[in-house]
Design a protein around this motif. Structure first.
Motif, PDB file in Angstrom:
ATOM      1  N   VAL A   1      -4.068   5.170   1.158  1.00 13.33           N
ATOM      2  CA  VAL A   1      -5.387   4.625   1.444  1.00 13.33           C
ATOM      3  C   VAL A   1      -6.390   5.782   1.412  1.00 13.33           C
ATOM      4  O   VAL A   1      -6.114   6.867   1.936  1.00 13.33           O
ATOM      5  CB  VAL A   1      -5.387   3.935   2.828  1.00 13.33           C
TER       6      VAL A   1
ATOM      7  N   VAL B   1      -7.511   2.172  -2.672  1.00 12.70           N
ATOM      8  CA  VAL B   1      -6.085   2.361  -2.338  1.00 12.70           C
ATOM      9  C   VAL B   1      -5.283   2.582  -3.622  1.00 12.70           C
ATOM     10  O   VAL B   1      -5.711   2.224  -4.712  1.00 12.70           O
ATOM     11  CB  VAL B   1      -5.485   1.126  -1.613  1.00 12.70           C
TER      12      VAL B   1
ATOM     13  N   LEU C   1       0.834  -1.210   0.000  1.00 13.90           N
ATOM     14  CA  LEU C   1       0.000   0.000   0.000  1.00 13.90           C
ATOM     15  C   LEU C   1       0.863   1.252   0.000  1.00 13.90           C
ATOM     16  O   LEU C   1       1.841   1.344   0.746  1.00 13.90           O
ATOM     17  CB  LEU C   1      -0.896   0.054   1.244  1.00 13.90           C
TER      18      LEU C   1
ATOM     19  N   TRP D   1      -7.277  -3.088   3.892  1.00 18.58           N
ATOM     20  CA  TRP D   1      -6.354  -2.216   4.621  1.00 18.58           C
ATOM     21  C   TRP D   1      -5.281  -3.125   5.255  1.00 18.58           C
ATOM     22  O   TRP D   1      -5.322  -3.448   6.436  1.00 18.58           O
ATOM     23  CB  TRP D   1      -7.092  -1.425   5.691  1.00 18.58           C
TER      24      TRP D   1
END
Lengths: 339, 339
Positions: B48, B78, B45, B102
């Protein structure tokens, strides 16, 4: 030449109701009868239509029709007969319809009424299924509801003049139709006479539960004449892309600052549309609606009911009765027989 | 071969909020990193997106997106970077966007993400003006609002990711635009940076009065992100045939059984339409929206703001802050720089 005087009565708004309208707000008053001038007609009322929307005109507030003035005659849909004509397109004895004052004998400009064709059916249909309520049902359902075969249509006020026509049109378009009304007599009428698949008595049943079982596939179209708690029970059942015709909100008319659950999240969850409906917006298409409704009526595909009170002095009570749900079908008051 | 383990964290929903979401509802939990299988990617990631609509997914109720499962990772929009690819259309280093858990390092099917073109602008725009919020503004305004030159457009949540784009699109289409937001900093941003004709601070002003003076010709379009009392103040000002895009109702998200004035009579009086809006309904037209938004952005006709928090562990606070109105423009959390 002086105006010919004769005994005449009219019904005036003498006080604006804040909640439920009663006799303290309307008064029957002696009025003059004058002779018609060039282009005018003297007419005698035969039938008066009392309609829920008239309650809104009793408030002193901006709405889609101008408010009634205090100490002036109420006006609304009527059927009348020409007693004297000063307009070449009408002769004595003609039956006309239009929006006229609640006055036994009234002067009207010839341009603001239209002739009723008695061969199409009872002259009272021009105030009902072939008049404003019929056109309201037609355009509100066709244009906003966009009914498709197999969809579920819920109709509130389903035994009233508009609702009873919507129920039948829904069946004509192949929908599953569920009507809501306020007595067993009315729910029997809705299923047995109008052909609805189910009917709910909101005064004796739990509407939310009854709707769930009557609408196993959810609700695609809601033709709403009443608003209030009945509408609250419909919103959670809306299917994706549901359409709501907001035709009336009689549950709120007599309740200042009426409160209820907020509805925005229901609309988002189902990508649903609510559109406020006023039949006057469709004036240019009235002919289309009238032709369809007349043909269906003639072919026996539509039926209608009337609740008729008698006597000019009983107009106020007939109007008040709308808010108690006294009427099945069109509520009319008969003033006189045609000559 | 066994999965390669490395330190990894994810954020799970551990309790469903009834009102305002807090740390008791979300928990940061150690997670496994597995190797991608054929057709999959291992991604890290970078950014976000936290969005108000995610609150709805925390309830265990039917909505337009499925609810989050308890004790599973939250997922949402994301931007991520490919660390390892087992799909021929991606290589290590590619920047991708999509809806992912997440989780710092996550496995995704290659089909469920799309490549981000870094030449179109900052990679974060794929979560904002060139992503879901931009498309929401575009279709909600164009398709439901149908803006015409000279009309008055009111936008609530006007400093947010969606609202700030709607304000600018409204100006592009020649509308008088009035934005509503919750601080003077935001109202200044709305008029000075976004070009609105007026802005109202709902925390310090009487919204009903301020709207009346900011909308001397009434309201033709209301792009509603908030619902609640702000919406209550807009309804009485609706012009004939007004259109309301019901995009959000953040004022109600954390208030079970939220009550307010019934709105049906306002809709009837103005023949107005409210339509619940979900951007996913427009999937087939995303390309059209994306092309318009990219072109306007490139030509300097659109601008955007971002509020960026830093650190995986700060995602929950950034999400909670949405309901306090903490963000101007798109609220993001930066997890890592691209390699």
């Amino acid at each position: 030449m002086e105006g010919v005087r004769s005994l005449n009565r009219e019904i005036q708004l003498i006080k604006r109701p804040k909640t439920v309208p009663t006799h303290e707000h309307l008064s029957i008053i002696e009025a003059e009868s004058l002779q018609p001038q060039e282009g005018e007609l003297l007419v005698e009322l035969l039938y008066v239509s009392v309609d829920p929307y008239m309650r809104g005109r009793m408030n002193d507030a901006k709405s889609y029709v101008a408010p009634f003035q205090l100490n002036e005659a109420i006006s609304g849909g009527v059927v009348a007969q020409v007693i004297e004509s000063k307009a070449e397109q009408f002769t004595t004895g003609d039956i006309v319809t239009g929006s006229l004052p609640w006055r036994e004998k009234a002067i009207t400009s010839a341009d603001s009424v239209r002739k009723v064709d008695p061969t199409l059916g009872s002259i009272t249909t021009s105030l009902g299924i072939l008049g404003m309520p019929g056109l309201t049902a037609y355009f509100g359902l066709i244009d906003i509801g966009k009914p498709k075969e197999g969809e579920t249509l819920v109709v509130s006020g389903a035994a009233g003049a508009v609702g009873s026509t919507v129920v039948q049109l829904g069946k004509l378009f192949g929908c599953r139709v569920v009507g809501i009304a306020g007595s067993d007599e009315k729910t029997n009428y809705i299923t047995n006479e109008l052909g609805a698949d189910a009917a709910i008595n909101y005064k004796t049943e739990n509407v939310a539960k009854a709707l769930q079982s009557a609408c196993p596939s959810g609700v695609d179209i809601y033709f709403d004449n009443v608003g209030g708690e009945i509408a609250d029970s419909v919103y959670p059942l809306l299917n994706k892309f549901a359409r709501i015709t907001q035709c009336g909100a009689i549950a709120s008319y007599n309740v200042p600052n009426d409160q209820g659950p907020r509805i925005q999240m229901h609309l988002i969850k189902s990508s649903a549309t609510i559109k406020g409906f006023v039949v006057g917006d469709y004036q240019e298409r009235f002919k289309e609606g009238f032709e369809h409704l007349s043909a269906w009526l003639k072919d026996g595909k539509l039926t209608y009911e009337e609740t008729i009170h008698e006597g000019f002095e009983n107009i106020p009570d007939a109007f008040f009765g709308l808010f108690k749900g006294n009427n099945t079908g069109k509520q009319l008051v008969k003033i006189a027989d045609p000559q």
